[in-house]
Scaffold this active site. Structure first.
Site, PDB file in Angstrom:
ATOM      1  N   ALA A 116       0.822  -1.213   0.000  1.00 43.21           N
ATOM      2  CA  ALA A 116       0.000   0.000   0.000  1.00 43.21           C
ATOM      3  C   ALA A 116       0.858   1.265   0.000  1.00 43.21           C
ATOM      4  O   ALA A 116       0.341   2.369   0.071  1.00 43.21           O
ATOM      5  CB  ALA A 116      -0.932   0.005   1.212  1.00 43.21           C
ATOM      6  N   ASP A 165      12.937   4.140   3.148  1.00 42.51           N
ATOM      7  CA  ASP A 165      12.017   3.287   3.901  1.00 42.51           C
ATOM      8  C   ASP A 165      12.712   2.618   5.075  1.00 42.51           C
ATOM      9  O   ASP A 165      12.176   2.542   6.179  1.00 42.51           O
ATOM     10  CB  ASP A 165      11.431   2.203   2.989  1.00 42.51           C
ATOM     11  CG  ASP A 165      10.587   2.786   1.884  1.00 42.51           C
ATOM     12  OD1 ASP A 165      10.318   4.003   1.919  1.00 42.51           O
ATOM     13  OD2 ASP A 165      10.197   2.024   0.979  1.00 42.51           O
TER      14      ASP A 165
HETATM   15  P1  ADP Z   1       5.372  -1.974   0.505  1.00 38.38           P
HETATM   16  O1  ADP Z   1       4.993  -0.623  -0.007  1.00 38.38           O
HETATM   17  O2  ADP Z   1       4.310  -2.518   1.393  1.00 38.38           O
HETATM   18  O3  ADP Z   1       6.731  -2.010   1.093  1.00 38.38           O
HETATM   19  P2  ADP Z   1       6.613  -3.744  -1.372  1.00 38.38           P
HETATM   20  O4  ADP Z   1       6.187  -4.276  -2.696  1.00 38.38           O
HETATM   21  O5  ADP Z   1       7.868  -2.972  -1.278  1.00 38.38           O
HETATM   22  O6  ADP Z   1       5.375  -2.918  -0.784  1.00 38.38           O
HETATM   23  O7  ADP Z   1       6.760  -4.959  -0.352  1.00 38.38           O
HETATM   24  C1  ADP Z   1       5.712  -5.881  -0.194  1.00 38.38           C
HETATM   25  C2  ADP Z   1       6.281  -7.289  -0.123  1.00 38.38           C
HETATM   26  O8  ADP Z   1       7.069  -7.434   1.083  1.00 38.38           O
HETATM   27  C3  ADP Z   1       5.209  -8.346  -0.010  1.00 38.38           C
HETATM   28  O9  ADP Z   1       4.754  -8.743  -1.280  1.00 38.38           O
HETATM   29  C4  ADP Z   1       5.935  -9.464   0.713  1.00 38.38           C
HETATM   30  O10 ADP Z   1       6.713 -10.223  -0.193  1.00 38.38           O
HETATM   31  C5  ADP Z   1       6.869  -8.715   1.635  1.00 38.38           C
HETATM   32  N1  ADP Z   1       6.272  -8.528   2.964  1.00 38.38           N
HETATM   33  C6  ADP Z   1       5.982  -7.358   3.581  1.00 38.38           C
HETATM   34  N2  ADP Z   1       5.443  -7.569   4.798  1.00 38.38           N
HETATM   35  C7  ADP Z   1       5.397  -8.898   4.972  1.00 38.38           C
HETATM   36  C8  ADP Z   1       4.920  -9.763   6.024  1.00 38.38           C
HETATM   37  N3  ADP Z   1       4.401  -9.280   7.159  1.00 38.38           N
HETATM   38  N4  ADP Z   1       5.031 -11.097   5.819  1.00 38.38           N
HETATM   39  C9  ADP Z   1       5.546 -11.596   4.697  1.00 38.38           C
HETATM   40  N5  ADP Z   1       5.985 -10.842   3.688  1.00 38.38           N
HETATM   41  C10 ADP Z   1       5.917  -9.516   3.800  1.00 38.38           C
HETATM   42 MG    MG Z   2       8.516  -1.573   0.040  1.00 34.22          MG
END
Ligand code: ADP
Ligand code: MG
Length: 368
Positions: A116, A165
């Site tokens: 998000a 980040d």
């Molecule tokens: P964001 O803006 O949320 O950082 P990203 O695409 O950079 O979006 O990262 C999202 C990815 O990070 C997910 O698809 C997953 O692979 C990993 N991820 C993030 N949080 C978790 C979690 N709590 N458990 C497992 N994987 C996670």
């Molecule tokens: Mg990210």
């Protein structure tokens, strides 16, 4: 949801966590060596760990596919295009520093929404690095944790992200914005004035081509810098837009966004330090207009969400936050009014556009 002991037959020995973040202002500046101003949000990713005496890592996340435990051996990390890549990226980056550690069992839970734009990926990396630091124990300072998290994401995950980040997750807190110079990594904690409160409304819109567009923008910025004869767009003097405006389109617009955005981060930091809300709000709206018109990473529906915020009496300023093409809008609200204002803005926008917004901050839903 299974507890650690149900997954692994023994209790965890270490718990650690790290927050998601929202960027108040300074978008697409981090990979241009410029300034950013993120704030940690009241949503966190938690890890539980127990050490192993072999080289095996077992990992489970409530956000992972199914209820399966994923496994790999330290030293054999390789991209598998799933969430485990973030874990493997961390152990690979940590091992590359020469630190010695064995395998571990890992359980991850989180209330940071994934994908998000609130940086669930950095929250996971930083929480895991904090957990490993406590487990073995390792000497690692918070800035090195941020660097290792970025390396994990750049190298093994293969996402060319800047360092904002991870710095926000590792050094940030909820009542202070983190002014960060992404080139030098010099940073300063800027307390939020007691007169304001942040809200984040998630548009629920995700764009299939967002990461492709991100690469295109990065490439455009690099080309603009080359044509301007500077190492990075950060090196263009704030007032010096004449050379920028002579670049061939769309590089002129792209560079203009970055150069003016850097200046807005400095101005917003000064406004926060002075508690000057009259100056802060217009800077957020100007940042949004620049992302919309010059950097072209907004969408009409997101513009409408920002306009819905502008129409609310308790909103001081608002803008698209994160990479763009959907995601979240950050609202600076009058203190004590954020939850109500965010709900009103979300409802007005849903009615206008048929969208399905979610208020992510303030956190009103229960623990997850
Ligand atoms: P964001 O803006 O949320 O950082 P990203 O695409 O950079 O979006 O990262 C999202 C990815 O990070 C997910 O698809 C997953 O692979 C990993 N991820 C993030 N949080 C978790 C979690 N709590 N458990 C497992 N994987 C996670
Ligand atoms: Mg990210």
């Amino acid at each position: 949801m299974p507890e650690f002991a149900e997954l692994y037959g023994r209790p965890p020995t270490v718990r650690a966590d790290a927050p998601g973040r929202v960027n108040l202002i300074g978008e697409h500046t981090d990979y241009n060596g410029g300034y950013v101003l993120p704030v940690a949000i009241p949503r966190r990713t938690c890890v539980e760990l127990a050490p192993r005496t072999d080289r095996t890592v077992r990992a489970w996340s409530a956000a992972g596919p199914g209820e399966t435990i994923a496994t790999y051996t330290l030293g054999t990390e390789a991209p598998g295009h799933g969430w485990l890549d973030y874990v493997m990226g961390v152990t690979q980056a940590l091992a590359a520093t020469g630190r010695r550690f064995d395998g571990f069992d890992l359980r991850v839970t989180s209330d940071v929404p994934v994908g998000a734009g609130l940086s669930s990926s950095a929250a996971l990396e930083v929480a895991l690095l904090r957990g490993l630091r406590a487990l073995y124990p390792l000497t690692l300072d918070d800035l090195e944790i941020a660097r290792l998290g970025q390396r994990a994401e750049n190298d093994l995950v293969g996402a060319p992200v800047g360092i904002m980040d991870q710095v926000a997750a590792s050094l940030g807190s909820e009542r202070t914005a983190l002014f960060l110079d992404t080139r030098t990594l010099a940073w300063r904690a800027i307390p939020l004035p007691p007169t304001i409160e942040l809200a984040v409304v998630d548009s629920g819109i995700t764009h299939a081509h967002a990461s492709g567009e991100y690469r295109v923008r990065r490439d455009e910025c690099a080309r603009a810098a080359t044509l301007l004869g500077v190492a990075q767009l950060r090196d263009v003097a704030p007032g010096d837009l004449s050379a920028v405006n002579r670049l061939p389109p769309p590089l002129d617009r792209r560079a203009r966004h970055v150069v003016t955005e850097d200046a807005r981060v400095l101005a917003a930091t000064a406004a926060l330090e002075a508690g000057d809300l009259e100056r802060l709000g217009p800077l957020l709206y100007a940042s949004h207009a620049s992302m919309r018109d010059d950097f072209e990473v907004s969408l009409p529906a997101i513009d409408a969400l920002v306009e819905a915020a502008r129409a609310d009496p308790d909103v001081i300023g608002a803008r698209l936050t994160g990479g763009g093409f959907g995601g979240c809008v950050v609202l600076v609200c009058r203190a004590g009014r954020a939850a109500e204002a965010a709900r009103r803005v979300a409802a007005a926008w849903a009615k206008e556009t048929g969208g399905a917004p979610v208020v992510r901050v303030p956190k009103v839903d229960g623990p997850t």
